[in-house]
Motif scaffolding. Structure first.
Motif, PDB file in Angstrom:
ATOM      1  N   LYS A  80       0.629  -1.230   0.135  1.00  0.00           N
ATOM      2  CA  LYS A  80      -0.076  -0.142   0.002  1.00  0.00           C
ATOM      3  C   LYS A  80       0.894   1.453   0.156  1.00  0.00           C
ATOM      4  O   LYS A  80       0.274   2.181   0.370  1.00  0.00           O
ATOM      5  CB  LYS A  80      -0.815  -0.145   1.389  1.00  0.00           C
ATOM      6  CG  LYS A  80      -1.813  -1.281   1.363  1.00  0.00           C
ATOM      7  CD  LYS A  80      -2.976  -1.262   0.023  1.00  0.00           C
ATOM      8  CE  LYS A  80      -3.921  -2.529   0.197  1.00  0.00           C
ATOM      9  NZ  LYS A  80      -3.166  -3.847   0.233  1.00  0.00           N
ATOM     10  N   ARG A  81       2.098   1.181  -0.610  1.00  0.00           N
ATOM     11  CA  ARG A  81       3.094   2.364  -0.786  1.00  0.00           C
ATOM     12  C   ARG A  81       3.712   2.071  -1.988  1.00  0.00           C
ATOM     13  O   ARG A  81       4.225   0.937  -2.333  1.00  0.00           O
ATOM     14  CB  ARG A  81       3.539   2.644   0.631  1.00  0.00           C
ATOM     15  CG  ARG A  81       4.776   1.361   1.064  1.00  0.00           C
ATOM     16  CD  ARG A  81       5.796   2.028   1.847  1.00  0.00           C
ATOM     17  NE  ARG A  81       5.090   2.833   3.153  1.00  0.00           N
ATOM     18  CZ  ARG A  81       4.889   2.110   4.555  1.00  0.00           C
ATOM     19  NH1 ARG A  81       4.887   0.833   4.361  1.00  0.00           N
ATOM     20  NH2 ARG A  81       4.165   2.732   5.318  1.00  0.00           N
ATOM     21  N   PRO A  82       4.314   3.104  -2.496  1.00  0.00           N
ATOM     22  CA  PRO A  82       5.035   3.284  -3.564  1.00  0.00           C
ATOM     23  C   PRO A  82       6.413   2.503  -3.121  1.00  0.00           C
ATOM     24  O   PRO A  82       7.045   2.768  -2.037  1.00  0.00           O
ATOM     25  CB  PRO A  82       5.326   4.509  -4.258  1.00  0.00           C
ATOM     26  CG  PRO A  82       5.021   5.558  -3.051  1.00  0.00           C
ATOM     27  CD  PRO A  82       3.912   4.731  -2.283  1.00  0.00           C
ATOM     28  N   ASN A  83       7.079   1.840  -4.150  1.00  0.00           N
ATOM     29  CA  ASN A  83       8.561   1.253  -3.952  1.00  0.00           C
ATOM     30  C   ASN A  83       9.507   2.148  -4.956  1.00  0.00           C
ATOM     31  O   ASN A  83       9.150   3.070  -5.538  1.00  0.00           O
ATOM     32  CB  ASN A  83       8.354  -0.164  -4.133  1.00  0.00           C
ATOM     33  CG  ASN A  83       8.290  -0.771  -5.322  1.00  0.00           C
ATOM     34  OD1 ASN A  83       7.907   0.196  -6.546  1.00  0.00           O
ATOM     35  ND2 ASN A  83       7.590  -1.831  -5.449  1.00  0.00           N
ATOM     36  N   ALA A  84      10.876   1.595  -4.711  1.00  0.00           N
ATOM     37  CA  ALA A  84      12.058   2.038  -5.589  1.00  0.00           C
ATOM     38  C   ALA A  84      11.402   1.819  -7.162  1.00  0.00           C
ATOM     39  O   ALA A  84      11.889   2.966  -7.905  1.00  0.00           O
ATOM     40  CB  ALA A  84      13.163   1.483  -5.332  1.00  0.00           C
ATOM     41  N   ASP A  85      10.952   0.837  -7.518  1.00  0.00           N
ATOM     42  CA  ASP A  85      10.518   0.722  -8.919  1.00  0.00           C
ATOM     43  C   ASP A  85       9.631   1.733  -9.251  1.00  0.00           C
ATOM     44  O   ASP A  85       9.583   2.219 -10.373  1.00  0.00           O
ATOM     45  CB  ASP A  85      10.119  -0.920  -8.962  1.00  0.00           C
ATOM     46  CG  ASP A  85      11.171  -1.753  -9.161  1.00  0.00           C
ATOM     47  OD1 ASP A  85      12.514  -1.336  -9.090  1.00  0.00           O
ATOM     48  OD2 ASP A  85      10.867  -2.854  -8.835  1.00  0.00           O
ATOM     49  N   PHE A  86       8.573   1.975  -8.542  1.00  0.00           N
ATOM     50  CA  PHE A  86       7.457   3.061  -8.793  1.00  0.00           C
ATOM     51  C   PHE A  86       8.240   4.293  -8.983  1.00  0.00           C
ATOM     52  O   PHE A  86       7.514   5.117  -9.916  1.00  0.00           O
ATOM     53  CB  PHE A  86       6.541   3.015  -7.412  1.00  0.00           C
ATOM     54  CG  PHE A  86       5.348   4.046  -7.910  1.00  0.00           C
ATOM     55  CD1 PHE A  86       4.326   3.684  -8.532  1.00  0.00           C
ATOM     56  CD2 PHE A  86       5.544   5.573  -7.303  1.00  0.00           C
ATOM     57  CE1 PHE A  86       3.334   4.942  -8.716  1.00  0.00           C
ATOM     58  CE2 PHE A  86       4.644   6.327  -7.574  1.00  0.00           C
ATOM     59  CZ  PHE A  86       3.342   5.914  -8.199  1.00  0.00           C
ATOM     60  N   LEU A  87       9.202   4.599  -8.278  1.00  0.00           N
ATOM     61  CA  LEU A  87       9.835   5.958  -8.364  1.00  0.00           C
ATOM     62  C   LEU A  87      10.585   5.990  -9.722  1.00  0.00           C
ATOM     63  O   LEU A  87      10.493   7.071 -10.383  1.00  0.00           O
ATOM     64  CB  LEU A  87      10.817   6.054  -7.327  1.00  0.00           C
ATOM     65  CG  LEU A  87      11.270   7.498  -6.826  1.00  0.00           C
ATOM     66  CD1 LEU A  87       9.938   8.302  -6.288  1.00  0.00           C
ATOM     67  CD2 LEU A  87      12.310   7.298  -5.848  1.00  0.00           C
TER      68      LEU A  87
END
Length: 735
Positions: free
Chosen positions: A178-185
């Motif tokens: 339920k939170r963005p990770n490094a790949d999302f960034l």
């Protein structure tokens, strides 16, 4: 029982209790489902219990009991059940580790790309960037519409294609945590670059990220390659004996249990099994740690990976393929990266919390500066990748270095734990001492017999025994050149000694209790002599002849090794042994141990380890992997030193040292300390470089390209710093 970061209470907790019926919870019960039948049978043996049911999902035991039977309270029943369940503590430990390993291995396999695949991505990326620079037409959109034009150029389409794997992992991260990770960034920064019409920046971000990942993959693959080079079977074909007695070439993969295979000089043994014919000199150093080749003949056990130096043997296969000892070692150590250290888990968790910070910074910077480039810089530069790699690459390189030097470490967790412990517990026989007792002195109590006769009688009763003391008696007889007299069947009195008939009289060889039980009373001189050695009493008929004094001398360098351990932060050195107090005290004084406990059974050693841990002490246990198995598994770090029982060693030890040299223990501790120092250096590099990058990105006119360079350079520096461990020589040349 504490297993890594997991605590299992083997004390039952009453969930419900009504008349004649109760339900009790035991944490960890689900890990011994294959033992449920045995466990239930033991509980059924309690005379007042008439129904037992185990629920694996809830880890509870339902009990129905006869209230008419007399027992003081339900707490008494709980105490009896605790005693029964405690017997399965080691099985719970193994089940937990197997489950944890299989889950993390699956995750590890899914998350990592091969260096070849990454190299292909880099080549494609480079070709498109160069092509765009040289051929201007590549930057024209395929679909010339305002909504699509920035996403349909060849560089943009290439960027999206190369980003597609990250789209999946970033989405899974959003769903699971339920939170963005490094790949999302990373995906966000690439999409933002495309929206700004800067497809070359998007490709550059991907290329620099792939370079860092390539270096990580290469380090892991190098580790696996080293393991395979050290332990690989390298024997694809063998000679199988058919039912009609003929011999044919056969693929190792097609062998099954019960097959007979013939192994010749220069070939590697490809199965675990028993020699049924022939004799050969076998080098088992890669499997058991025995540096000297040994003679294997009919009836002896051999293991896959052993090399036939001279001779030919026929082996009946007991374990083949992935069930062999060598395959299990390879699988355990290859997947050691999945055993995460606490600092790795902390780094992963911490880095994931930093990702929303980048998104927030990007929004704030854009709100203040109205510059999309500066906002994009906040997305390109992040701490998460470097922080995660700070631990993973260092531990991988450290494990690689150790395995090349004959030390198998099963995960980064144990590297970190070695630097956190201040107490080491050592088994005596086979760990501090050589485990090879030798006869050094003789006490002759009866003038009617000579020393040579004493040894002859002793050898007659020990000839067929496999006990280590029997072996040392027979070896001493060889040195004296004695001829073993004709004798009858050799019988064994368990825990006491052996006896046989020679010329109509009984020869007894064993301990003092064995003599006294048979009406033979050694004189005072014999008893005093026995106090300074491991005594072997010998009698013939009604006559007590004398005592053979066996000594197991300390290993070379053990005292030096203990002193080095103290310099590495060990404050307490304790010896646990099953030997008598006299011998334990003597060895303890020789090696300058702080304390010792003697006359312990294997379960007593485990209890001592648990007692230390319950008092808040972190414990390293060093043993031989056989009788010490429970203690090794309960310790924070279990180390098997030069164990000849490889099966047990790889099951119960966290670190297996395939050497008899005790100096390897402090050297492994030194390597662990260096590894943790490099992890801290890596953290400083990542935080320092990326912080400078964020400040420059927000306050100067630095381009997205150079922001990406700074971010990925921190990652590359981390990997390069970790790779220093690949060339560490602390384990080499130990003597």
């Amino acid at each position: 029982m504490q297993l890594g970061n997991k605590v299992f209470s083997l004390k039952g907790k009453m969930i419900s209790n009504i008349s004649g019926r109760c339900r009790i919870k035991y944490n960890g019960l689900k890990y011994i489902s294959d033992k449920y039948e045995d466990l239930m049978n033991e509980i059924y043996d309690i005379h007042y219990i008439n129904f037992v049911q185990i629920n694996s999902a809830t880890e509870t035991i339902l009990i129905k009991y006869n209230e008419s039977e007399s027992f003081d309270s339900v707490s008494d029943l709980l105490e009896v059940l605790d005693f029964i369940v405690e017997k399965y503590s080691l099985d719970i430990y193994k089940g937990y580790l197997d489950k944890k390993s299989s889950e993390s291995n699956a995750k590890y396999s899914a998350e990592n790309s091969s260096s070849k695949k990454l190299m292909g991505r880099l080549i494609l990326n480079g070709v498109v960037i160069l092509g765009t620079k040289i051929i201007g037409g590549m930057n024209f959109p395929v679909v010339n519409r305002p909504i699509y034009d920035r996403f349909t150029t060849i560089p943009a389409l290439t960027s999206l294609a190369l980003t597609s794997p990250l789209l999946k992992t970033s989405w899974e991260g959003l769903v699971e945590t339920k939170r963005p990770n490094a790949d999302f960034l990373t995906v966000t920064s690439i999409v933002a670059s495309l929206l700004l019409g800067n497809s070359i920046s998007a490709l550059t971000i991907i290329a620099l990220s792939d370079i860092a990942e390539f270096m990580t993959a290469y380090t892991v693959e190098k580790t696996r390659s080293s393991i395979k080079n050290l332990l690989s079977l390298e024997q694809d074909i063998t000679w199988k004996i058919n039912e009609d007695g003929s011999i044919e070439k056969c693929s190792v993969d097609k062998l099954k249990k019960g097959d007979n295979v013939v192994i010749h000089t220069g070939e590697k043994i490809c199965v675990d099994g028993e020699v049924v014919d022939g004799e050969a000199i076998v080098d088992l150093s890669s499997v058991s740690g025995e540096y000297m080749p040994v003679i294997k003949k009919t009836g002896d056990k051999v293991f896959a990976g052993g090399l036939i130096k001279n001779g030919t043997i026929t082996v009946e296969a007991e374990k083949v393929g992935d069930d062999t000892v060598i395959s299990r070692i390879i699988n355990l150590v290859e997947n050691s990266a999945t055993q995460q250290a606490p600092i790795q888990k902390y780094a992963d968790k911490f880095s994931n919390y930093l990702v929303p910070l980048n998104l927030l910074l990007s929004a704030v910077v854009y709100g203040v500066t109205k510059s999309s480039t500066k906002a994009l810089n906040m997305l390109v530069i992040d701490y998460s990748c470097g922080i995660k790699l700070s631990t993973a690459t260092a531990f991988s390189a450290s494990i690689n270095t150790s395995v090349k030097n004959g030390v198998l470490i099963k995960g980064g967790a144990f590297i970190e734990q070695l630097t956190l412990t201040d107490t080491i517990v050592l088994d005596k026989t086979g760990t501090i001492t050589e485990g090879k007792p030798r006869i050094k002195d003789i006490y002759l109590a009866n003038g009617d017999y000579t020393e040579k006769q004493l040894v002859e009688y002793a050898c007659s009763a020990e000839e067929s025994s496999s006990h280590p003391l029997s072996y040392c008696v027979l070896e001493y007889g060889k040195l004296l050149g004695i001829k073993i007299p004709k004798h009858g069947t050799i019988e064994t009195a368990v825990g006491r000694g052996t006896y046989t008939e020679v010329d109509g009289k009984t020869v007894r060889v064993g301990n003092l209790k064995f003599m006294q039980e048979n009406g033979i009373e050694p004189d005072r001189g014999a008893i005093e002599f026995a106090e300074g050695a491991t005594p072997i009493f010998v009698s013939y008929g009604e006559d007590f002849i004398g005592v053979l004094g066996a000594y197991d001398k300390p290993r070379k360098n053990i005292k030096r090794a203990i002193n080095m351990m103290r310099s590495n932060g060990i404050n307490e050195v304790t010896i646990l042994t099953g030997d008598m107090k006299k011998q334990a005290l003597e060895v303890s004084n020789k090696v300058n141990a702080d304390s010792f406990r003697a006359e312990l059974l294997p379960e007593d050693k485990a209890d001592q380890i648990l007692k230390m841990k319950s008092e808040g002490t972190s414990v390293i246990m060093v043993g031989d992997g056989i009788n010490d198995a429970p203690a090794l598994s309960y310790a924070n770090v279990g180390i098997s030193l030069g164990s000849k029982s490889t099966d047990v060693a790889i099951e119960t030890s966290d670190i297996v040292i395939n050497s008899d040299n005790p100096l390897m223990i402090p050297k492994v501790m030194e390597l662990s300390g260096m590894t943790m120092d490099i992890v801290k250096q890596n953290f400083a590099l990542v935080i320092g470089i990326n912080t400078v990058g964020l400040i420059l990105g927000a306050t100067s006119n630095i381009s997205v390209f150079w922001s990406a360079v700074m971010h990925n350079m921190s990652t590359i520096f981390v990997i390069g710093n970790s790779c220093r461990l690949l060339f560490n020589k602390s384990l080499k040349g130990v003597n």
